[in-house]
Design a protein around this motif. Structure first.
Motif, mmCIF file in Angstrom:
data_model
loop_
_atom_site.group_PDB
_atom_site.id
_atom_site.type_symbol
_atom_site.label_atom_id
_atom_site.label_comp_id
_atom_site.label_asym_id
_atom_site.label_seq_id
_atom_site.Cartn_x
_atom_site.Cartn_y
_atom_site.Cartn_z
ATOM 1 N N GLN A 96 0.805 -1.217 0.000
ATOM 2 C CA GLN A 96 0.000 0.000 0.000
ATOM 3 C C GLN A 96 0.841 1.270 0.000
ATOM 4 O O GLN A 96 0.388 2.314 -0.457
ATOM 5 N N TRP A 97 2.066 1.186 0.517
ATOM 6 C CA TRP A 97 2.908 2.374 0.587
ATOM 7 C C TRP A 97 3.634 2.640 -0.721
ATOM 8 O O TRP A 97 4.161 3.734 -0.936
ATOM 9 N N LEU A 98 3.688 1.669 -1.619
ATOM 10 C CA LEU A 98 4.441 1.829 -2.858
ATOM 11 C C LEU A 98 3.925 2.965 -3.740
ATOM 12 O O LEU A 98 4.727 3.765 -4.237
ATOM 13 N N PRO A 99 2.622 3.076 -3.996
ATOM 14 C CA PRO A 99 2.161 4.202 -4.834
ATOM 15 C C PRO A 99 2.513 5.562 -4.258
ATOM 16 O O PRO A 99 2.861 6.486 -4.994
ATOM 17 N N VAL A 101 5.101 6.321 -2.283
ATOM 18 C CA VAL A 101 6.540 6.539 -2.458
ATOM 19 C C VAL A 101 6.859 6.888 -3.908
ATOM 20 O O VAL A 101 7.662 7.791 -4.192
ATOM 21 N N LEU A 102 6.220 6.217 -4.838
ATOM 22 C CA LEU A 102 6.452 6.501 -6.257
ATOM 23 C C LEU A 102 6.021 7.910 -6.627
ATOM 24 O O LEU A 102 6.712 8.611 -7.372
ATOM 25 N N ILE A 103 4.884 8.343 -6.087
ATOM 26 C CA ILE A 103 4.398 9.695 -6.386
ATOM 27 C C ILE A 103 5.363 10.738 -5.849
ATOM 28 O O ILE A 103 5.703 11.718 -6.523
ATOM 29 N N VAL A 104 5.834 10.538 -4.617
ATOM 30 C CA VAL A 104 6.786 11.496 -4.021
ATOM 31 C C VAL A 104 8.088 11.522 -4.809
ATOM 32 O O VAL A 104 8.643 12.590 -5.113
ATOM 33 N N TYR A 105 8.584 10.339 -5.165
ATOM 34 C CA TYR A 105 9.851 10.262 -5.907
ATOM 35 C C TYR A 105 9.733 10.920 -7.279
ATOM 36 O O TYR A 105 10.593 11.721 -7.671
ATOM 37 N N LEU A 106 8.693 10.605 -8.014
ATOM 38 C CA LEU A 106 8.511 11.190 -9.348
ATOM 39 C C LEU A 106 8.238 12.683 -9.267
ATOM 40 O O LEU A 106 8.658 13.440 -10.156
ATOM 41 N N SER A 107 7.566 13.132 -8.208
ATOM 42 C CA SER A 107 7.333 14.576 -8.040
ATOM 43 C C SER A 107 8.650 15.319 -7.867
ATOM 44 O O SER A 107 8.852 16.403 -8.424
ATOM 45 N N GLY A 108 9.563 14.730 -7.089
ATOM 46 C CA GLY A 108 10.876 15.350 -6.933
ATOM 47 C C GLY A 108 11.628 15.430 -8.249
ATOM 48 O O GLY A 108 12.270 16.444 -8.549
ATOM 49 N N ILE A 109 11.556 14.376 -9.057
ATOM 50 C CA ILE A 109 12.217 14.391 -10.364
ATOM 51 C C ILE A 109 11.616 15.467 -11.263
ATOM 52 O O ILE A 109 12.337 16.201 -11.945
ATOM 53 N N VAL A 110 10.290 15.578 -11.257
ATOM 54 C CA VAL A 110 9.626 16.583 -12.101
ATOM 55 C C VAL A 110 10.009 17.993 -11.675
ATOM 56 O O VAL A 110 10.316 18.851 -12.514
#
Length: 224
Positions: A96-99, A101-110
């Motif tokens: 459940q925590w994976l989505p 973490v992915l959103i936070v990580y991709l937001s930082g990249i963007v």
């Protein structure tokens, strides 16, 4: 996208192990060209070693793996006539925590990618509007404001009017950056930091690279 995060985590582990070595090299060695090669090799090793090990040293669980796990658990529970409700709930809860973490990580990249694009757009705008002068294959761009400090990028050197003299220390310093193509290292380090924006040692490695560039440019000034 989970594969990108897994790759990023693998790269972060490698740079975590390599950074103390790179720091000792920069602190002890006065051969700045060797230091530069060591830093570049460290970055390239961090980026390529996970690919050698089938894409990642660390792997995150995927939804398909969870479905397969649930299927296997349910089959085993059916054969053994034991309830598997608690086991399946645990396997689902771990994902459940994976989505998030992915959103936070991709937001930082963007965010960092947008900042990089804005920086380049400002740079190209300065090149387009400023007064330019060709000197020995280099383009001297005149800085009109008193806020922007002298800097260089590619074959462009940005200087105020007072530092147009070929014998000035600032011009020699920035010329050394240009001749040695330090901008390539910085561009690679910026991309590295975008990929590992959450990792402090990625930013510290970039600082080591810039510090070594300044030492190398200062050496050129002293030699002149």
């Amino acid at each position: 996208m989970g594969g990108l995060l897994s790759y990023s985590l693998s790269v972060s582990v490698i740079i975590l192990l390599l950074y103390p070595v790179l720091q000792q090299i920069i602190n002890r060695s006065r051969y700045f060209r060797f230091n530069r090669i060591a830093l570049l090799v460290g970055l390239l090793l961090s980026l390529t070693l996970p690919c050698v090990y089938n894409g990642s040293l660390l792997s995150l669980p995927s939804e398909s793996a969870a479905v397969n796990l649930d299927f296997i658990v349910n089959v085993d529970s059916t054969l053994s006539k034991t309830p598997a409700t608690d086991i399946t709930k645990d396997s689902v809860n771990t994902l459940q925590w994976l989505p998030i973490v992915l959103i936070v990580y991709l937001s930082g990249i963007v965010v960092l990618s947008c900042r990089e694009i804005i920086s380049f757009s400002r740079l190209f705008r300065m090149i387009a509007v400023c007064e330019k002068k060709r000197v020995l294959g280099l383009t001297i761009c005149r800085i009109e404001d008193d806020v922007t400090a002298p800097f260089s990028w590619g074959n462009y050197i940005f200087l105020p009017d007072t530092d147009y003299d070929d014998s000035s220390c600032i011009y020699i310093h920035e010329k050394a950056h240009t001749k040695r193509r330090h901008w390539i290292d910085i561009l690679l380090a910026d991309l590295f930091c975008i990929l590992l924006w959450y990792h402090p040692f990625a930013w510290k490695t970039r600082q080591l690279m810039k510090l070594n560039h300044e030492f190398e440019a200062d050496k050129a000034v002293i030699s002149s």
